[in-house]
Design an enzyme around this catalytic site. Structure first.
Site, short mmCIF file in Angstrom:
data_model
loop_
_atom_site.label_atom_id
_atom_site.label_comp_id
_atom_site.label_asym_id
_atom_site.label_seq_id
_atom_site.Cartn_x
_atom_site.Cartn_y
_atom_site.Cartn_z
N GLY A 165 2.75 2.60 10.60
CA GLY A 165 3.72 3.67 10.39
C GLY A 165 4.47 4.09 11.65
O GLY A 165 5.17 5.09 11.66
N GLU A 211 -6.91 5.12 7.46
CA GLU A 211 -6.74 6.53 7.10
C GLU A 211 -7.98 7.07 6.39
O GLU A 211 -8.34 8.24 6.56
CB GLU A 211 -5.47 6.69 6.24
CG GLU A 211 -4.21 6.47 7.08
CD GLU A 211 -3.02 5.89 6.34
OE1 GLU A 211 -2.99 5.91 5.10
OE2 GLU A 211 -2.10 5.38 7.03
N LYS A 242 0.08 4.34 -0.48
CA LYS A 242 -0.55 5.57 0.01
C LYS A 242 -0.27 6.73 -0.97
O LYS A 242 -0.19 6.50 -2.17
CB LYS A 242 -0.07 5.87 1.43
CG LYS A 242 -0.21 4.63 2.34
CD LYS A 242 0.04 4.89 3.78
CE LYS A 242 -0.09 3.58 4.55
NZ LYS A 242 0.02 3.75 5.99
N HIS A 288 -9.38 1.44 4.60
CA HIS A 288 -8.14 1.66 5.33
C HIS A 288 -8.40 2.65 6.48
O HIS A 288 -9.22 3.56 6.33
CB HIS A 288 -7.06 2.19 4.39
CG HIS A 288 -5.71 2.20 5.03
ND1 HIS A 288 -5.32 3.20 5.89
CD2 HIS A 288 -4.67 1.31 4.99
CE1 HIS A 288 -4.09 2.93 6.34
NE2 HIS A 288 -3.68 1.80 5.81
N GLU A 339 -5.44 -4.34 10.76
CA GLU A 339 -4.36 -3.38 10.98
C GLU A 339 -4.60 -2.58 12.26
O GLU A 339 -5.39 -1.64 12.26
CB GLU A 339 -4.27 -2.41 9.80
CG GLU A 339 -4.01 -3.06 8.46
CD GLU A 339 -3.47 -2.06 7.46
OE1 GLU A 339 -2.33 -2.25 7.01
OE2 GLU A 339 -4.16 -1.08 7.15
N ASN A 377 0.86 -1.18 0.00
CA ASN A 377 0.00 0.00 0.00
C ASN A 377 0.90 1.23 0.00
O ASN A 377 1.49 1.56 1.02
CB ASN A 377 -0.89 -0.03 1.25
CG ASN A 377 -1.69 1.25 1.42
OD1 ASN A 377 -1.82 2.03 0.48
ND2 ASN A 377 -2.22 1.48 2.62
N SER A 409 3.58 -1.82 10.35
CA SER A 409 5.03 -1.94 10.52
C SER A 409 5.58 -3.32 10.19
O SER A 409 6.51 -3.80 10.84
CB SER A 409 5.44 -1.51 11.94
OG SER A 409 5.08 -0.15 12.17
P1 PGA Z 1 3.01 0.53 7.56
O1 PGA Z 1 1.54 0.78 6.95
O2 PGA Z 1 3.49 -0.80 7.02
O3 PGA Z 1 3.83 1.69 7.10
O4 PGA Z 1 2.84 0.48 9.05
C1 PGA Z 1 0.62 -0.26 6.79
C2 PGA Z 1 -0.68 0.26 6.23
O5 PGA Z 1 -1.10 1.37 6.59
O6 PGA Z 1 -1.34 -0.43 5.43
#
Ligand code: PGA
Length: 248
Positions: A170, A97, A11, A95, A164, A9, A210
């Site tokens: 992140g 976000e 983003k 997601h 998640e 992903n 992560s």
């Molecule tokens: P990350 O993001 O691997 O940077 O933690 C995962 C995601 O938001 O799908």
């Protein structure tokens, strides 16, 4: 046996040229990988170019979002059939976000997921809890609500779930394999309530938050972890190749 599904992903990152350069570097590194279903999710503007590069390869293309109407006066939105037109077989829906910054509700996400499936796409449906909910012991209740409302009426055969935990996205803080397994097991059993026992047994549940080359193996060793949704560590071809090639 559930075929693992690992998705990148990206983003709001990567130009068309950067996406093309990634794919040129990535495909040779994963051409022998026949055990993992691999998916890349670039920004909308790079989907067409990515679709052309990935055509005929063993790596699938996903959008990061999708709208539930096919066409009409919906300024700024992109429909399932237009995504398929540029080569997308998958759409990420829900997601955290999107839920947080764009106020997308479970009901709205359910509409998007249904429309994407109706058009023939596979939906990667995300769920997960913020830190304060986990600390209060409310994780399972929140996940149950997200799944009850989000998955109602969906076709389990064209569905991948992504669990998640928001506190792990992140942040560099990954859920421990024990935490991931415990929650994945709850998600799987709850899918049984919403979509039936057969769906629960066959559905792939990705872990996200992560994930990196150094922790993918221990996460994938968990019985109910069937893949990953990877943000930061998927931005470099070498790093994401190490993740999808975790089995050696
Ligand atoms: P990350 O993001 O691997 O940077 O933690 C995962 C995601 O938001 O799908």
């Amino acid at each position: 046996m559930r075929t693992p599904c690992i998705a990148a992903n990206w983003k709001l990152q990567k130009t068309v040229a950067e996406v093309e350069a990634f794919i040129d570097a990535f495909l040779p590194l994963v051409e022998k990988n026949t055990t993992v279903e691999m998916v890349l999710a670039p920004v909308f503007t790079a989907l067409y170019a990515a679709g052309k590069k990935l055509s005929g390869s063993n790596v699938g293309l996903s959008s990061q979002d999708v709208y539930h109407e096919e066409s009409g006066a919906f300024t700024g939105e992109v429909s399932p059939s237009l995504l398929q037109d540029v080569g997308c077989k998958y759409a990420i829906v829900g997601h955290s976000e999107r839920r947080e910054y764009f106020n997308e509700s479970d009901e709205f996400l359910n509409k998007k997921a249904k429309a994407a499936q109706a058009a023939g796409m596979t939906v990667i449906f995300c769920c997960g809890e913020p830190l304060e909910i986990r600390e209060k012991g409310g994780t399972n209740d929140l996940l149950a609500r997200q799944l009850d409302n989000g998955l109602a009426g969906l076709d389990a055969g064209a569905l991948v779930l992504a669990y998640e935990p928001i506190w792990a996205i992140g942040t560099g803080v990954t859920a421990t394999p024990e935490q991931a397994q415990e929650t994945h097991n709850f998600v799987r059993s709850h899918v049984g309530k919403v979509l039936g026992a057969e769906a629960a047994a066959s559905i792939r549940i990705q872990y996200g938050g992560s994930v990196k080359p150094g922790n993918i193996k221990e996460l994938m060793a968990c019985e109910d972890v069937d893949g990953a949704l990877v943000g930061g560590a998927s931005l470099e071809a070498e790093s994401f190749a190490q993740i999808v090639n975790f089995g050696g």
